[in-house]
Scaffold this active site. Structure first.
Site, short mmCIF file in Angstrom:
data_model
loop_
_atom_site.label_atom_id
_atom_site.label_comp_id
_atom_site.label_asym_id
_atom_site.label_seq_id
_atom_site.Cartn_x
_atom_site.Cartn_y
_atom_site.Cartn_z
N HIS A 176 47.70 -12.57 5.99
CA HIS A 176 48.33 -13.21 7.17
C HIS A 176 48.27 -14.73 6.99
O HIS A 176 48.81 -15.24 6.03
CB HIS A 176 47.61 -12.69 8.43
CG HIS A 176 48.24 -13.07 9.73
ND1 HIS A 176 49.51 -13.54 9.88
CD2 HIS A 176 47.72 -13.01 11.00
CE1 HIS A 176 49.77 -13.77 11.16
NE2 HIS A 176 48.71 -13.47 11.86
N HIS A 224 57.03 -9.78 3.45
CA HIS A 224 56.80 -9.92 4.90
C HIS A 224 57.06 -8.57 5.55
O HIS A 224 57.93 -7.83 5.14
CB HIS A 224 57.77 -10.96 5.48
CG HIS A 224 57.34 -11.49 6.80
ND1 HIS A 224 57.60 -10.83 7.97
CD2 HIS A 224 56.63 -12.60 7.13
CE1 HIS A 224 57.08 -11.52 8.97
NE2 HIS A 224 56.49 -12.58 8.49
N ASP A 279 54.57 -19.13 4.04
CA ASP A 279 53.38 -19.69 3.36
C ASP A 279 53.66 -20.15 1.94
O ASP A 279 52.81 -20.81 1.34
CB ASP A 279 52.28 -18.62 3.32
CG ASP A 279 51.79 -18.31 4.73
OD1 ASP A 279 51.89 -17.14 5.15
OD2 ASP A 279 51.39 -19.25 5.42
C1 SDX Z 1 52.35 -14.34 7.56
O1 SDX Z 1 53.79 -10.92 10.74
C2 SDX Z 1 54.07 -12.16 10.73
O2 SDX Z 1 55.00 -12.59 11.41
C3 SDX Z 1 53.17 -13.02 9.88
C4 SDX Z 1 53.60 -14.47 9.71
C5 SDX Z 1 53.50 -15.22 11.00
O3 SDX Z 1 54.18 -16.25 11.11
O4 SDX Z 1 52.66 -14.84 11.86
O5 SDX Z 1 54.93 -14.54 9.24
C6 SDX Z 1 52.70 -15.19 8.73
O6 SDX Z 1 51.36 -13.67 7.60
C7 SDX Z 1 53.30 -14.29 6.38
C8 SDX Z 1 52.84 -13.29 5.27
C9 SDX Z 1 51.77 -14.00 4.44
N1 SDX Z 1 51.13 -13.05 3.52
C10 SDX Z 1 51.34 -13.11 2.19
O7 SDX Z 1 52.15 -13.88 1.65
C11 SDX Z 1 50.46 -12.16 1.38
C12 SDX Z 1 51.34 -11.42 0.34
N2 SDX Z 1 52.25 -10.53 1.05
C13 SDX Z 1 51.82 -9.13 1.15
O8 SDX Z 1 50.44 -8.98 1.40
C14 SDX Z 1 52.75 -8.33 2.06
O9 SDX Z 1 54.04 -8.65 1.72
C15 SDX Z 1 52.60 -8.44 3.56
C16 SDX Z 1 51.23 -8.15 4.01
C17 SDX Z 1 53.00 -9.80 4.02
C18 SDX Z 1 53.57 -7.42 4.17
O10 SDX Z 1 53.11 -6.19 3.77
P1 SDX Z 1 53.77 -4.84 4.37
O11 SDX Z 1 54.78 -5.10 5.38
O12 SDX Z 1 52.65 -3.94 4.72
O13 SDX Z 1 54.57 -4.36 3.17
P2 SDX Z 1 54.03 -3.33 2.17
O14 SDX Z 1 52.63 -3.72 1.76
O15 SDX Z 1 54.28 -1.97 2.70
O16 SDX Z 1 54.98 -3.64 0.91
C19 SDX Z 1 56.05 -2.82 0.59
C20 SDX Z 1 56.03 -2.75 -0.94
C21 SDX Z 1 54.73 -2.17 -1.50
O17 SDX Z 1 55.05 -1.60 -2.74
P3 SDX Z 1 55.36 0.03 -2.82
O18 SDX Z 1 54.14 0.71 -2.23
O19 SDX Z 1 56.60 0.23 -1.97
O20 SDX Z 1 55.56 0.30 -4.28
O21 SDX Z 1 56.11 -4.07 -1.49
C22 SDX Z 1 54.91 -4.36 -2.21
C23 SDX Z 1 53.87 -3.38 -1.75
O22 SDX Z 1 52.92 -3.13 -2.79
N3 SDX Z 1 54.54 -5.74 -1.89
C24 SDX Z 1 54.14 -6.64 -2.78
C25 SDX Z 1 53.97 -7.83 -2.06
N4 SDX Z 1 54.25 -7.61 -0.77
C26 SDX Z 1 54.59 -6.31 -0.66
N5 SDX Z 1 53.93 -6.56 -4.10
C27 SDX Z 1 53.51 -7.68 -4.72
N6 SDX Z 1 53.32 -8.86 -4.10
C28 SDX Z 1 53.54 -8.96 -2.77
N7 SDX Z 1 53.36 -10.12 -2.15
#
Ligand code: SDX
Length: 423
Positions: free
Chosen positions: A265, A306, A363
């Site tokens: 997050h 996201h 971010d």
């Molecule tokens: C913020 O919610 C908000 O509005 C948050 C925010 C705000 O203003 O409050 O926007 C701020 O928190 C932005 C996000 C910051 N976090 C990151 O940058 C950390 C990296 N991102 C990931 O951890 C992830 O993308 C999340 C947590 C942000 C979202 O995760 P989800 O919605 O649970 O998505 P998911 O994990 O189900 O991903 C779907 C697929 C998966 O692969 P499969 O199982 O389908 O094979 O995409 C992959 C995930 O493994 N994936 C990634 C990835 N993000 C998702 N793979 C590699 N790198 C990534 N960053």
């Protein structure tokens, strides 16, 4: 709002009719509040398909990359508004008139100083504590000082608590930074605007008061706007849940700060810079993308992906533009920015990321600008918490005013059935 119906057919049970509610814009929702009468719960860990509340504050369309605050697009607010005007909009629902803006700015100015005894709180922390740990502690402690405004059912108390929090977060954030540096704390100044004041408290010392760069102050203000609110994200949902118990606003915001800290997050901005340091050079990008794609490797591409945006995060676009402006005006050629741009280009052309709609989020570029402003990586999430406080408190006010009951989810129990102690 309920002009449609959904019918739920459960094997062995009579069909259940559920109202479908329609908002101003965005997906309709199926109102499942009556479902418990059928002996069923909905099941949605992570709330992927759950609308937890009704809100008028922020609207996001993840497919189109749209973000509106009280109906106004984030791109327009970032370009034409300023942070305190955006705060007024989020808190009150409409843009302020000239007089309202002047009064609001003056009110905030007159709440920027914190109780002098809060300084002694700082000395209870190690100097090398993570700034977010100190931030959590200090903000949670505010309720030990403001007994005069803790009645959450009193609109005046809600208003002054909101103003105190918006006003004091920059002062507290700067205190946390100065303490970690072993430098004297700086008092806020009423002759500076909100963002200038923050940079003054961060980077000036009693030995020398330098003028604040208007370029950096404007960039700081825009970063605050871009982080102000974002619908029902994890930390905002935490604030709403804490608030639903009747906890005081300072305790609720401290809970939001704790939730924001996680690298999935708000902690991602700090993690992006750490990741770029780890990658080091564009020649290592492919290796790290392979790690990000490897399910056995916990590494994620920080700043990418996201829960809601399956298109570009509109804030990332504005952040990138601000990055170019600030680095250009400061004449900084930051190799990490070059690396970030190459990483973005390669990742966006990689089928793994394209298939999963993984784009840069808010971010990805923010850390580059914060670093250019001179803010250390460990303070990045503190900046996010400072800016998001107005969003948290706006949602807290909206939740309290809606008379929402205490939030208390249920579960799917898969543990042991009842059994007797073997004695
Ligand atoms: C913020 O919610 C908000 O509005 C948050 C925010 C705000 O203003 O409050 O926007 C701020 O928190 C932005 C996000 C910051 N976090 C990151 O940058 C950390 C990296 N991102 C990931 O951890 C992830 O993308 C999340 C947590 C942000 C979202 O995760 P989800 O919605 O649970 O998505 P998911 O994990 O189900 O991903 C779907 C697929 C998966 O692969 P499969 O199982 O389908 O094979 O995409 C992959 C995930 O493994 N994936 C990634 C990835 N993000 C998702 N793979 C590699 N790198 C990534 N960053």
């Amino acid at each position: 709002m309920a002009d449609k119906k959904a019918q739920l057919i459960i094997e062995g049970a009579a069909p259940v009719e559920l109202p479908v509610l329609t908002g101003t814009v965005g997906p309709d929702v199926i109102d499942v509040r009556s479902l418990t009468s059928t002996g069923h719960f909905t099941f949605d860990p992570g709330f992927m398909s759950t609308a937890s509340c009704e809100s008028k504050i922020t609207y996001i369309d993840g497919d189109k990359g749209i973000l509106l605050h009280r109906g106004y697009p984030i791109e327009q607010l970032a370009e034409k508004s300023d942070y305190l005007e955006t705060c007024y909009l989020l808190l009150n629902g409409e843009l302020p008139t000239t007089e309202q803006k002047a009064k609001f700015v003056d009110t905030i100015k007159n709440h920027t100083i914190v109780h002098e005894q809060l300084k002694s709180f700082l000395h209870g922390f190690r100097r090398d504590a993570h700034p977010m740990a100190v931030m959590c502690g200090i903000v949670g402690a505010l309720s030990a000082f403001y007994h005069d405004s803790l009645d959450i059912n009193n609109p005046q108390h809600r208003e002054i608590s909101a103003h105190r929090l918006v006003a004091k977060m920059p002062t507290i954030a700067a205190m946390v930074y100065k303490y970690s540096m072993g430098q004297p704390l700086m008092y806020p100044r009423n002759d500076l605007n909100y963002s200038e004041n923050f940079l003054h408290m961060m980077f000036n010392t009693p030995a020398e008061i330098k003028p604040i760069s208007p370029v950096l102050a404007k960039a700081m203000d825009r970063i605050f706007i871009l982080h102000a609110d974002h619908e029902q994200n994890a930390s905002t949902s935490t604030v709403r849940l804490a608030g639903s118990t009747g906890a005081n606003p300072f305790a609720c915001i401290a809970a939001g700060i704790a939730a924001l800290w996680g690298p999935a997050h708000g902690g991602a901005n700090e993690a992006v810079l750490t990741m770029l340091d780890e990658i080091g050079d564009v020649s290592n990008v492919e290796k790290f993308l392979a790690k990000a794609k490897d399910k056995n490797d916990p590494f994620k591409l920080m700043g990418f992906g996201h829960r809601v945006y399956k298109n570009f995060d509109p804030r990332a676009k504005v952040m990138k533009q601000t990055c170019d402006e600030v680095l250009g005006e400061l004449g900084i050629n930051d190799p990490q920015l070059e690396l970030a741009m190459k990483l973005e280009e390669i990742a966006l052309n990689d089928p793994y990321f394209a298939e999963r709609n993984l784009y840069p989020n808010v971010d990805f570029y923010s850390g580059i600008i914060l670093k250019a402003i001179g803010i250390p990586t460990s303070m990045f999430t503190v900046i996010f918490a400072l800016a998001r406080t107005v969003g948290w408190i706006s949602h807290w006010k909206e939740m309290i005013a809606s008379g929402q009951k205490i939030g208390r989810p249920r579960q799917l129990y898969t543990g042991h059935p009842q059994r007797d102690l073997p004695r």
